[in-house]
Design a protein around this motif. Sequence first.
Motif, PDB file in Angstrom:
ATOM      1  N   UNK A   1       0.461  -1.476  -0.050  1.00 26.18           N
ATOM      2  CA  UNK A   1      -0.116  -0.342  -0.491  1.00 26.18           C
ATOM      3  C   UNK A   1       0.874   1.314  -0.127  1.00 26.18           C
ATOM      4  N   UNK A   2       1.922   1.129   1.059  1.00 26.94           N
ATOM      5  CA  UNK A   2       2.916   2.510   0.801  1.00 26.94           C
ATOM      6  C   UNK A   2       3.582   2.465  -0.054  1.00 26.94           C
ATOM      7  N   UNK A   3       3.911   1.362  -0.990  1.00 23.95           N
ATOM      8  CA  UNK A   3       4.812   1.530  -2.287  1.00 23.95           C
ATOM      9  C   UNK A   3       4.264   2.018  -3.399  1.00 23.95           C
ATOM     10  N   UNK A   4       3.111   1.646  -3.427  1.00 19.11           N
ATOM     11  CA  UNK A   4       1.667   2.006  -4.698  1.00 19.11           C
ATOM     12  C   UNK A   4       1.555   3.698  -3.966  1.00 19.11           C
TER      13      UNK A   4
ATOM     14  N   UNK B   1      -4.330  -0.204  -7.407  1.00 21.89           N
ATOM     15  CA  UNK B   1      -3.605  -1.600  -8.919  1.00 21.89           C
ATOM     16  C   UNK B   1      -3.802  -2.269  -8.313  1.00 21.89           C
ATOM     17  N   UNK B   2      -4.186  -3.817  -9.598  1.00 21.46           N
ATOM     18  CA  UNK B   2      -4.016  -5.380  -9.434  1.00 21.46           C
ATOM     19  C   UNK B   2      -2.917  -5.718  -8.716  1.00 21.46           C
ATOM     20  N   UNK B   3      -3.466  -6.608  -7.834  1.00 23.98           N
ATOM     21  CA  UNK B   3      -2.533  -7.412  -7.819  1.00 23.98           C
ATOM     22  C   UNK B   3      -3.201  -9.117  -7.921  1.00 23.98           C
TER      23      UNK B   3
ATOM     24  N   UNK C   1      -5.104   1.910  -2.472  1.00 24.47           N
ATOM     25  CA  UNK C   1      -3.876   2.468  -1.800  1.00 24.47           C
ATOM     26  C   UNK C   1      -4.700   3.680  -0.508  1.00 24.47           C
ATOM     27  N   UNK C   2      -6.149   3.446  -0.565  1.00 26.67           N
ATOM     28  CA  UNK C   2      -6.597   4.651   0.855  1.00 26.67           C
ATOM     29  C   UNK C   2      -6.776   3.736   1.799  1.00 26.67           C
TER      30      UNK C   2
END
Length: 121
Positions: free
Chosen positions: A44-47, A56-58, A101-102
């Motif tokens: 999440x932090x990376x994104x 984003x897709x995982x 991300x939120x």
Amino acid sequence: AGRCPWAQVSARCQPVPVPQRYCQDVYRGRLASVHSAARNQELQKLAQTYNIIISPWIGAVTSRRAGQWQSYWEDSSPWNYANWAPTHPFHIVTTCTTLSIRDGFWRSHFCFQLRPFICQY
């Protein structure tokens, strides 16, 4: 900015079949699988460092297998952690998964939506 040695975010929005190939071709990897709260937070932090707005897709897919709805990782790693938002995953058609991300929650989406994605390698 918040680099993480085993994962990479692409801000180019693609439907899931494209990142599957891209992660393999570019990083010899797969869409990210998540096996702990710590790793979920790390991704999440990376994104967040990529200034993307759309989640984003995982690599999680939810589909009907032998009459049962199941979620599984595309890289065949064990399904030992999940962080679904309330009312997710959907059980209507096969869906792919985004990492918000939120709030860090996972949500089901149609796999052909155009979204950024996270590769792990």
